[in-house]
Design an enzyme around this catalytic site. Sequence first.
Site: not given
Length: 672
Positions: A411-413
């Site tokens: 995801g956005s990590t």
Amino acid sequence: MKKILLGTVIILLVFLAGCRDQPTPEDRLAEYISHWNKGDYAVMYESYLTAKTKDDFSEDDFVIRQEKLEDDLGISNLEVTYEKPGEDAEWDKEQPAEFNIGVKMETLAGPVEFDKPIRLRHEEREKEKTWFVDWDPSYIFPDLEPGDEIGLSRTEAKRGEIVDRAGIPIAKNGTGYQVGIVPEKLDEERKPDIAELLGTTPEAIDTSLNAAWVKPDLFVPVGNTPKNDAARLEQLLEIPGIAAREVGMREYPYGPALAHLTGYIGAISAEQLEKLEDKGYSETDQIGRRGLESLLEDRLRGQDGMKIIIRKAQEGMEPVTVAERAPEDGETVKLTIDAELQKVTYDSMKEEPGTAASVDPETGEVLTLVSSPAYDPNEFITGISGDRYRELEEDEKTPLFNRFAQSYAPGSTIKPITAAIGMEAGTLDPAEGLTIKGKTWQKDSSWGAYRVSRVHPEAPNPIDLNRAMIYSDNIYFAQQALAMGKDTLIEGLKQFGFGEPIPLEAMELKASQISNDGTIGSEGQLADTSFGQGQMLTNILHLASMYEPILTGGTMYKPTLLFDEEDGQVWKEEMIDPAQAETLRSTLRNVVLDGFAQSANLTDVPIAGKTGTAELKAAGEDRGKENGYFVSYPAEDPSFILAMMVENIEDNGGSDYVAAMSAEVHRYASGR
């Protein structure tokens, strides 16, 4: 006259030929020793022993005994030699021929070597006259006499312990309790209760009680219980006829918190024994079954002491030691793990399914490796019942599954990594703002039904890197990925270690991937990959390591788990320059201050980091399961990077739920 002379010559030639065909004692001994070195005991007995030897010793005494000793004592590399006689040696058939032999061999108790004289006698056997060997048991071992017995005794080596970076044991040689029954005091009706508490069955208890050696007043072992389970032991001791005694037992003081890392030991299986018998294992041995207990088996096991002894038949004589090897205890293996930090991390996750890892950004040392939930390895040491094992197997949270060894959509990590690649390539200017409107976006109609969605369309324009990170704007990162192109993104991700094995000695971790085949086949996939979706998968430890260049100014270190391994080994370098790293550090601090990880916005412990949510949606579903992430570090003193993932957070407040768990770890770390 000529005829008489010719006949005499022929007779002489026949006689001389017959003499040349007669084997010498040396010829016969050489043949005998050749068979001896090959273990051809049946041939030796049948064709080479004197009649008296055969009268004194049966074929079983000679053949079966020596074959059995080879197996029982682990005899190998047998080498028998003899001292050659002089060239002018003469042999009198009326007298024994004597030689000196040397015998060498390896055994489970170490090398054995001796010299002995050996005699051959000339005998007639089935119209054949030749030389035969005098034999007695001293040719097996010099002090062995008829009637003596050979035994092998074992002194168990201590298994090496596993300790954390401070020397705190996480797998140690402790004690537990052996539970037994005194038959004459047993309340028969309580057998089912005993069986349930010990994780066994009444039938198994009956088998123990019916053993031939059992007497009414003797203690009969029926199970074990760990030392830390005082409540269970108390319940057992309340049952009439139950007793307990303290015995040596492997202990795992941190229980589930370190279970998937340490693993556990257990009884060696038949399959393992078949593979490892040549290494001295026996059917009574314990062996590493999971985790580091298995992966470090060769270092932890040690080597049992062995002694070969001759028990003399003559009364009053002391046993004779043939060979002896002292026990060598297993190695104590020190890890880079911080056991207390690991426990706090595990506890913070409250047995929610997920995983976490933390590293020292200046050295690459692995400080924690967590898989949640987990099992208690102490249960396996005392003997886990089939019912209990099935309960663990069928648990919907899969506590037996090691999550830190797997890879998941990040995801956005991954967005800070995408940003670092774009800045290094010169296609992303962190100060340049983009005007982005609406909740969804697509480049043009060639994308068909595919659109990039963002969670926070209220983000104020223009959207620069700082705002894009705070609002975790997927559209911003999709547009940046298109600007840099798939080749640049792929090459940049490879620079961060995607697609190659994670270089962690002693552990087997699944590599991170850009996609299933390592390529990006469309602009839609390029967009998805930029914000950690599509087919991208990362390992949790690798994810923590990928944030190191942001703190070091461009260097990522090889993760290390064994304390004696050199730390600070460069894995990747010059990935971003110090100014770009500073920009990302400032942005990640703002994510916590102004973004949607407010549970980690502690007043007394400044934290920087990036949240992430990976949606796992099957075809046709409007909404799927969500895994929540938070990668974080102490902003003022970045002594560790913590990456945490929790599954199925869609109904728990999203990634901020994970940020709250991570905050507990930061509070602990800052206060000690």
